[in-house]
Design a protein around this motif. Structure first.
Motif, PDB file in Angstrom:
ATOM      1  N   UNK A  45      44.128 -46.393  46.809  1.00 28.03           N
ATOM      2  CA  UNK A  45      43.200 -47.082  45.920  1.00 28.03           C
ATOM      3  C   UNK A  45      43.956 -48.002  44.955  1.00 28.03           C
ATOM      4  N   UNK A  46      45.138 -47.568  44.532  1.00 29.54           N
ATOM      5  CA  UNK A  46      45.949 -48.388  43.630  1.00 29.54           C
ATOM      6  C   UNK A  46      46.372 -49.695  44.314  1.00 29.54           C
ATOM      7  N   UNK A  47      46.811 -49.603  45.565  1.00 29.11           N
ATOM      8  CA  UNK A  47      47.214 -50.811  46.283  1.00 29.11           C
ATOM      9  C   UNK A  47      46.006 -51.695  46.570  1.00 29.11           C
ATOM     10  N   UNK A  48      44.870 -51.076  46.797  1.00 29.29           N
ATOM     11  CA  UNK A  48      43.643 -51.851  46.949  1.00 29.29           C
ATOM     12  C   UNK A  48      43.362 -52.638  45.663  1.00 29.29           C
ATOM     13  N   UNK A  49      43.508 -51.973  44.534  1.00 29.46           N
ATOM     14  CA  UNK A  49      43.255 -52.630  43.252  1.00 29.46           C
ATOM     15  C   UNK A  49      44.262 -53.756  43.014  1.00 29.46           C
ATOM     16  N   UNK A  50      45.498 -53.553  43.459  1.00 26.74           N
ATOM     17  CA  UNK A  50      46.478 -54.621  43.317  1.00 26.74           C
ATOM     18  C   UNK A  50      46.034 -55.840  44.120  1.00 26.74           C
ATOM     19  N   UNK A  51      45.536 -55.600  45.349  1.00 26.13           N
ATOM     20  CA  UNK A  51      45.016 -56.703  46.143  1.00 26.13           C
ATOM     21  C   UNK A  51      43.879 -57.416  45.448  1.00 26.13           C
ATOM     22  N   UNK A  52      43.039 -56.656  44.760  1.00 26.60           N
ATOM     23  CA  UNK A  52      41.947 -57.254  43.994  1.00 26.60           C
ATOM     24  C   UNK A  52      42.493 -58.136  42.866  1.00 26.60           C
ATOM     25  N   UNK A  53      43.567 -57.674  42.235  1.00 21.30           N
ATOM     26  CA  UNK A  53      44.167 -58.447  41.136  1.00 21.30           C
ATOM     27  C   UNK A  53      44.712 -59.782  41.632  1.00 21.30           C
ATOM     28  N   UNK A  54      45.155 -59.796  42.887  1.00 21.31           N
ATOM     29  CA  UNK A  54      45.702 -61.032  43.436  1.00 21.31           C
ATOM     30  C   UNK A  54      44.624 -62.081  43.655  1.00 21.31           C
ATOM     31  N   UNK A  55      43.364 -61.654  43.647  1.00 23.96           N
ATOM     32  CA  UNK A  55      42.250 -62.586  43.841  1.00 23.96           C
ATOM     33  C   UNK A  55      41.920 -63.348  42.567  1.00 23.96           C
ATOM     34  N   UNK A  56      42.367 -62.843  41.448  1.00 23.00           N
ATOM     35  CA  UNK A  56      41.960 -63.424  40.170  1.00 23.00           C
ATOM     36  C   UNK A  56      43.049 -63.225  39.135  1.00 23.00           C
ATOM     37  N   UNK A  57      43.047 -64.063  38.119  1.00 25.27           N
ATOM     38  CA  UNK A  57      43.998 -63.916  37.018  1.00 25.27           C
ATOM     39  C   UNK A  57      43.428 -63.069  35.889  1.00 25.27           C
ATOM     40  N   UNK A  58      42.214 -62.544  36.082  1.00 25.01           N
ATOM     41  CA  UNK A  58      41.572 -61.753  35.039  1.00 25.01           C
ATOM     42  C   UNK A  58      42.113 -60.328  35.016  1.00 25.01           C
ATOM     43  N   UNK A  59      41.905 -59.663  33.877  1.00 26.22           N
ATOM     44  CA  UNK A  59      42.337 -58.275  33.733  1.00 26.22           C
ATOM     45  C   UNK A  59      41.284 -57.332  34.310  1.00 26.22           C
ATOM     46  N   UNK A  60      41.690 -56.119  34.640  1.00 30.19           N
ATOM     47  CA  UNK A  60      40.763 -55.151  35.232  1.00 30.19           C
ATOM     48  C   UNK A  60      41.037 -53.767  34.671  1.00 30.19           C
ATOM     49  N   UNK A  61      40.161 -53.273  33.823  1.00 29.54           N
ATOM     50  CA  UNK A  61      40.314 -51.930  33.256  1.00 29.54           C
ATOM     51  C   UNK A  61      40.240 -50.850  34.331  1.00 29.54           C
ATOM     52  N   UNK A  62      39.281 -50.929  35.308  1.00 23.32           N
ATOM     53  CA  UNK A  62      39.248 -49.906  36.366  1.00 23.32           C
ATOM     54  C   UNK A  62      40.548 -49.875  37.180  1.00 23.32           C
ATOM     55  N   UNK A  63      41.071 -51.047  37.481  1.00 18.84           N
ATOM     56  CA  UNK A  63      42.322 -51.105  38.237  1.00 18.84           C
ATOM     57  C   UNK A  63      43.470 -50.506  37.426  1.00 18.84           C
ATOM     58  N   UNK A  64      43.485 -50.776  36.123  1.00 18.59           N
ATOM     59  CA  UNK A  64      44.517 -50.218  35.255  1.00 18.59           C
ATOM     60  C   UNK A  64      44.430 -48.700  35.233  1.00 18.59           C
ATOM     61  N   UNK A  65      43.210 -48.170  35.186  1.00 17.31           N
ATOM     62  CA  UNK A  65      43.018 -46.717  35.167  1.00 17.31           C
ATOM     63  C   UNK A  65      43.524 -46.081  36.456  1.00 17.31           C
TER      64      UNK A  65
END
Length: 673
Positions: A136-156
């Motif tokens: 799930x963490x690597x999935x969230x990293x992939x999501x971060x690569x889609x945007x320059x915005x921050x993500x609290x769920x991904x950080x958690x």
């Protein structure tokens, strides 16, 4: 087909793709079952290239779930060329499995595909990964690569992996790095010092303040981790989040020891500079010592510093002073203060503490016979009026690496006993030193000594390259006129900013007539004398250590070594040149100067003149570095005149007072480079 050698099969696959448009499904299916992982991996590549609009997803799923991680990675990368989103629906379960792979490159390749998926598909994939924190963490990293915005769920999610007792050090390291990305990552921000590009968030964290507080609390408990690589990224996270945590601050400060490396100390100090908390006296002292120890460790370990060292360390120092106003005064009180690099810290030291700083420098100089003097050290000690300090500076007149700085310092309080020193300073290639010596000579009584008149005329003849030199030439000529009560049609003012050969020749003729017995020494004669003496030198008696010290004393290291080298690399120089040619190049540097090392004079539209070596040039402008190692950026639109000179920055006469044994020492050292 299996009987063919693997390289042949690989080339055959490439030909089928490049010449015949790709693999058909039947051939691809057979190759996907090949015994060689290289063949299977190349098959995955071919499937991705054959029909990017509709790749054979059945074969790709098989290859993504291959037993070999190398093949899995190629299959995932093959999907990056797919233009149909439907391809990701079919391969989704396989991609989900790859996100939880034991192989990091496979996880990364899978994460890079997330940006190609629809939002609906991403939500489905996230649900499928529930219960697998790493995937799930690597999935969230992939999501971060889609945007320059921050993500609290991904950080958690990243924080869960980082703080989980069952996580491996490798997973925790990845989690720390991914946590940085979910917070917007580090990066440059307008008006923030470059030093902190790798420590400050690229985006403001203010919008995440509520979610950030528990992250900071849990993050603080993880440091130190006992793993150096993980700690490195944890420290970066600490700097990004600027916690108000005194206990964490104390642990971070305590992690700087005599055994830690300078780069690691800088890393920690960068984070320490972000703590907006009040320091105790002991904490301020510990921080000051850590900062001072950087230069000491660099010298002890024989490390080098790059061109931008002073700028970046200066920014770090400014940040530390901002959060700890006591820092400047405390620095000069420490017994460690006294390294040449420590002078940089005096920019914020109160004037009342400068004498203490001078004491530290002098103490360090006396303690180290090989102390590496710098111009800044000279100018700092030059602020002292104590006779023993002035005497110490005068002893460095033979040290060519700082001779010009010493000349400038002496010129500021020159007496008539300094006349010969000031006249010798007119031969300096540094205009600042020439100007200081001329101004000091003007204040001294008139003198009719023959040598002085010839030296003034020789200086005037050299000062002919730009407006500033013409202005200095006028000063030399006024001194000559005052000493002799002669004029000889020399033209002052801007109308005289040219060679004036007729006037120079009249002066030469008059001086030769007035002083018929005086023979001025010629540099070429001195150089020829040295070259003729080479055969009599006992070259076998050379000493490497003595040669190194001579190399530094003659200021050779300033231009041929270190972070601001302007001259050619001397490694292997004794193999590239004969002894005769090598020493000829040293004693007469302008004789056969390479165009690469010829100086350039530039006059700007505002009238400023710069002379030095062009270290970078483009259509927009250039970077020019002068003999004082100062770098100037000059915009192309601001350049009025640009002239290449036939001169080297390397001064002539370097070896005129050198003994034969020292020539052998110098060669022996150069042989070791």
């Amino acid at each position: 087909m299996e009987s063919r050698r693997v390289p042949e099969r690989l080339r055959a696959i490439e030909i089928l793709v490049e010449v015949f448009g790709g693999l058909d499904s039947l051939t691809a299916g057979k190759l996907a079952r090949a015994g060689s992982s290289l063949v299977r991996a190349r098959t995955a590549w071919a499937v991705g290239r054959s029909r990017p609009e509709a790749p054979d997803t059945e074969i790709l799923v098989k290859l993504i779930t291959d037993r070999d991680a190398f093949v899995q990675r190629f299959a995932l990368e093959a999907l990056t060329s797919a233009t149909s989103r439907a391809s990701f629906v079919i391969t989704g379960p396989a991609i989900a499995a790859a996100l939880g792979s034991e192989d990091r490159t496979v996880r990364l390749s899978a994460a890079l595909l997330i940006s190609r998926m629809t939002e609906e598909h991403c939500h489905g994939l996230a649900r499928a990964l529930a219960g697998n924190p790493r995937a799930l963490m690597w999935f969230q990293m992939g999501r971060c690569l889609r945007t320059s915005l921050q993500s609290a769920p991904a950080a958690a999610t990243a924080l869960e992996v980082l703080t989980a007792a069952a996580s491996s050090d490798a997973d925790r390291y990845d989690a720390a790095r991914i946590l940085q990305m979910t917070l917007g990552d580090v990066g440059p921000v307008k008006d923030r010092p470059v030093m902190f590009d790798g420590y400050g968030p690229a985006l403001s964290l203010a919008a995440m303040e509520r979610e950030l507080n528990p992250i900071i609390t849990r993050l603080a408990a993880e440091f130190p981790s006992g793993n150096a690589l993980l700690d490195h990224e944890l420290i970066r996270l600490i700097a990004m989040t600027t916690p108000f945590n005194r206990d964490l601050f104390a642990r971070l400060l305590a992690s700087i020891t005599d055994a830690t490396l300078p780069a690691d100390d800088i890393h920690r100090l960068a984070a320490i500079s972000q703590f907006q908390i009040e320091r105790s006296h002991d904490e301020s002292v510990a921080t000051a010592r850590a900062l001072l120890d950087i230069d000491i460790k660099i010298r002890r370990l024989g490390l080098r510093q790059d061109t931008n060292w002073d700028d970046r360390i200066g920014e770090l120092y400014a940040a530390l002073c901002k959060v700890d106003p006591a820092m400047p005064s405390l620095l000069v009180e420490q017994s460690e203060f006294g390294e040449p690099g420590h002078v940089l810290f005096l920019t914020q030291v109160p004037q009342a503490s400068i004498p203490k700083a001078i004491e530290g420098l002098v103490r360090a100089i006396h303690a180290d016979p090989e102390y590496k003097w710098s111009n800044d050290v000279v100018f700092t000690i030059g602020e002292s009026s104590q006779p023993e300090h002035i005497k110490l500076l005068r002893e460095q007149l033979s040290n060519l690496s700082v001779r010009d700085a010493v000349l400038i310092t002496i010129a500021e309080r020159a007496t008539k006993e300094d006349r010969q020193i000031l006249l010798s300073g007119l031969e300096s290639p540094q205009l600042n030193a020439v100007e200081a010596c001329l101004k000091a000579l003007i204040k001294l009584p008139r003198n009719s000594d023959a040598a002085e008149q010839f030296q003034l005329l020789a200086a005037a003849r050299r000062l002919i390259h730009d407006k500033r030199e013409f202005q200095l030439r006028e000063t030399a000529m006024r001194l000559l006129q005052n000493n002799t009560s002669q004029a000889h049609q020399f033209i002052f003012g801007e109308d005289g900013y040219r060679l004036q050969p007729e006037s120079m020749q009249r002066w030469q003729t008059w001086l030769e007539t007035r002083y018929p017995d005086y023979q001025p020494p010629l540099t070429s004669e001195s150089a020829q004398k040295i070259l003729l003496s080479l055969d009599a030198v006992d070259w076998s008696a050379g000493d490497v250590d003595k040669g190194r010290r001579l190399f530094e004393r003659l200021a050779c290291a300033r231009c041929h070594n270190g972070r601001q080298a302007l001259g050619p690399d001397l490694k292997g120089v004794t193999k590239r040149f004969s002894r005769q040619d090598l020493f000829a190049a040293i004693v007469e540097p302008n004789r056969d100067i390479s165009p690469r090392y010829q100086t350039t004079s530039i006059e700007t539209k505002s009238g400023r003149v710069y002379t030095g070596l062009i270290v970078y040039e483009s259509v927009d402008g250039l970077l020019l570095r002068d003999a004082d190692h100062k770098t100037y950026r000059i915009e192309a639109d601001d350049i009025e005149v640009k002239v290449r000179q036939r001169n080297s920055l390397m001064p002539a006469g370097l070896l005129k007072d050198i003994q034969a044994s020292e020539l052998a020492d110098l060669e022996k050292y150069l042989q070791e480079l």
